[in-house]
Enzyme design. Structure first.
Site, short mmCIF file in Angstrom:
data_model
loop_
_atom_site.label_atom_id
_atom_site.label_comp_id
_atom_site.label_asym_id
_atom_site.label_seq_id
_atom_site.Cartn_x
_atom_site.Cartn_y
_atom_site.Cartn_z
N GLU A 18 0.83 -1.22 0.00
CA GLU A 18 0.00 0.00 0.00
C GLU A 18 0.86 1.26 0.00
O GLU A 18 1.85 1.34 0.71
CB GLU A 18 -0.91 -0.01 1.24
CG GLU A 18 -2.23 0.69 1.00
CD GLU A 18 -3.08 -0.04 -0.04
OE1 GLU A 18 -3.13 0.45 -1.19
OE2 GLU A 18 -3.67 -1.08 0.29
N TYR A 57 -3.20 12.46 0.47
CA TYR A 57 -2.54 11.59 -0.50
C TYR A 57 -1.34 12.31 -1.12
O TYR A 57 -0.22 11.79 -1.16
CB TYR A 57 -3.55 11.18 -1.58
CG TYR A 57 -3.05 10.09 -2.51
CD1 TYR A 57 -3.40 8.77 -2.30
CD2 TYR A 57 -2.23 10.39 -3.59
CE1 TYR A 57 -2.94 7.76 -3.13
CE2 TYR A 57 -1.76 9.41 -4.43
CZ TYR A 57 -2.13 8.10 -4.20
OH TYR A 57 -1.67 7.11 -5.03
N GLY A 87 -12.17 3.36 -1.07
CA GLY A 87 -10.85 2.76 -1.21
C GLY A 87 -10.85 1.56 -2.15
O GLY A 87 -9.91 0.78 -2.16
N ASP A 103 -4.32 1.16 -9.50
CA ASP A 103 -5.77 1.04 -9.66
C ASP A 103 -6.17 0.75 -11.10
O ASP A 103 -6.97 -0.15 -11.38
CB ASP A 103 -6.46 2.32 -9.18
CG ASP A 103 -6.12 2.67 -7.74
OD1 ASP A 103 -5.48 1.83 -7.07
OD2 ASP A 103 -6.48 3.77 -7.30
P1 ADP Z 1 -12.53 5.68 -4.93
O1 ADP Z 1 -11.79 5.65 -6.22
O2 ADP Z 1 -11.74 5.10 -3.81
O3 ADP Z 1 -13.89 5.07 -5.01
P2 ADP Z 1 -12.40 8.50 -5.41
O4 ADP Z 1 -12.66 9.67 -4.55
O5 ADP Z 1 -11.08 8.38 -6.06
O6 ADP Z 1 -12.75 7.21 -4.54
O7 ADP Z 1 -13.47 8.44 -6.58
C1 ADP Z 1 -14.84 8.61 -6.30
C2 ADP Z 1 -15.44 9.56 -7.33
O8 ADP Z 1 -15.58 8.86 -8.58
C3 ADP Z 1 -16.83 10.02 -6.99
O9 ADP Z 1 -16.79 11.16 -6.16
C4 ADP Z 1 -17.40 10.34 -8.36
O10 ADP Z 1 -16.95 11.60 -8.80
C5 ADP Z 1 -16.75 9.28 -9.24
N1 ADP Z 1 -17.65 8.12 -9.37
C6 ADP Z 1 -17.53 6.91 -8.78
N2 ADP Z 1 -18.56 6.10 -9.12
C7 ADP Z 1 -19.36 6.82 -9.94
C8 ADP Z 1 -20.59 6.56 -10.63
N3 ADP Z 1 -21.20 5.40 -10.54
N4 ADP Z 1 -21.12 7.55 -11.39
C9 ADP Z 1 -20.50 8.74 -11.47
N5 ADP Z 1 -19.36 9.06 -10.85
C10 ADP Z 1 -18.79 8.11 -10.09
MG MG Z 2 -9.99 6.69 -6.63
#
Ligand code: ADP
Ligand code: MG
Length: 385
Positions: free
Chosen positions: A35, A222, A124, A172
């Protein structure tokens, strides 16, 4: 809520409201170990979840893309001009990927898209990479072209850097594109080459426990951690973290200063742990693998300081269930400051372990967690329409 790919595909098609021309799917990921070292030339060991973001799209005769996602504000963006960061925020992941294809010289045809997801967001588990990789796969389908998996992953990483301002490593997007059933994606982040590692023992299960907390610190946390590791490497005076030993860190401890010395100790320790974990897995030494997962968590909590009370509690509950209850190892997974833990356990005990984790976590925090099992699954792909 059922989260199978078939269900998501039907939901995406229904949301689009017409028969799609192209449907793309891309999974989130969980990292077993390794990680915060994908941006330090380290090794990481994620796998693609059996949870996906699915995008269904129909070509139009316009020069725009209309982007809809269940529960999110809709946007129409121009495909005739270079992409720019805009509102709503979630569309930036798509804008970034479209930008990447445009810079490769492709003219993107107009389309309407509808997005559904079974990847918990901000947990995450890399819903952002899933969204980018699903978008890139959709564009491949609309254009009738295929990038290499590596090219696609790197294009998506660039989208996250430039359009979401998250200076993420390569883990990722590599996990989301290279993922395969029953395989971990072991990535050497120095060479950028993934190795598919068998993970098919039916007696092993992986539990993902989303704490359902997301601490604000994560927004800058981060990037600050990444800066600490850059500072550490430059003070130690080596070209790559792979050339740094623990005695190098100890010798320079005072010069590195706090917290860069502890950040450095995490990086060097975690690179070694991940290599050792790969060897333990190959030798079916699961007890050793579990010990390494706990050590990884301790290092992320104490030296890298990216854990939080809720993640620590979830790992603590797993530790207390212990080997007697079928738990092999547990740690936080992903960027931290909230999000999820990953617990390796005996399959036969997985249901009872999940029940105990749910019940104890909720009793102690008053927060309902989201806990589920997942197996390594297929990476980003086009779904037959
Ligand atoms: P993680 O990648 O850990 O889930 P992040 O903060 O990097 O968290 O990414 C989350 C963001 O990705 C959300 O705030 C949104 O902007 C976008 N996102 C994730 N899933 C969707 C979805 N199903 N539809 C639209 N946007 C999404
Ligand atoms: Mg992310």
């Amino acid at each position: 809520m059922p989260h199978t790919l078939t269900t998501l595909v039907s939901q995406a098609s229904a949301g689009l409201g017409c028969t799609p021309d192209v449907i793309a799917a891309a999974p989130g990921r969980v990292n077993l170990i390794g990680e915060h070292i994908d941006y330090c030339d380290g090794f990481v060991m994620p796998f693609a979840l059996d949870r996906n973001i699915v995008i269904a799209a129909k070509r139009t005769n316009s020069e725009t893309a209309t982007l809809r996602s269940a529960g999110m504000p809709t946007a129409t963006i121009s495909l005739a001009a270079p992409q720019v960061i805009g509102e709503p925020t979630w569309t930036n992941y798509l804008r970034g990927v479209i930008d990447g294809f445009q810079k490769l010289g492709y003219t993107i045809p107009g389309f309407d898209a509808y997005i559904v997801s079974s990847v918990p967001g901000g947990a995450g588990l890399s819903s952002s990479a899933a969204l980018e990789c699903a978008t890139a796969t959709l564009l491949e389908g609309l254009l009738g072209v295929a990038l290499t998996k590596k090219q696609k992953a790197l294009l998506c990483q660039k989208a996250e850097h430039n359009f979401a301002h998250v200076p993420c490593g390569i883990m990722d997007q590599f996990a989301s594109t290279f993922g395969e059933e029953n395989r971990l994606v072991m990535i050497d982040c120095q060479t950028g080459e993934p190795t598919m590692v068998p993970f098919e023992n039916p007696d092993l299960a992986v539990i993902i426990a989303n704490t359902n907390v997301h601490h604000q610190l994560s927004d800058g946390g981060y990037a600050i951690r990444r800066k600490h590791t850059e500072d550490g490497l430059s003070i130690i005076g080596k070209a790559s973290w792979r050339d740094v030993s623990m005695s190098d860190v100890e010798e320079k401890w005072d010069m590195l200063g706090d917290p860069v010395n502890r950040r450095s100790r995490h990086v060097v320790g975690e690179i070694a742990r991940t290599q050792e974990a790969a060897a333990a897995l190959a030798a079916s030494d699961f007890a050793r693998l579990g010990t390494l997962m706990y050590a990884s968590h301790d290092s992320l909590r104490d030296d890298f300081e990216v854990s939080c009370a809720e993640l620590d509690l979830m790992v603590h509950i797993a530790t207390e269930i212990g080997t007697a209850g079928g738990v092999i190892g547990a740690r936080m997974t992903g960027g931290g400051f909230g999000g999820s833990t990953v617990t390796l356990c005996e399959s036969a005990q997985a249901e009872s372990i999940m029940a105990t984790m749910r019940q104890r976590y909720e009793t102690e925090t008053q927060i309902v967690p989201q806990i589920f099992c997942s197996r390594p699954s297929r990476g980003a792909h086009l779904v037959n329409v």
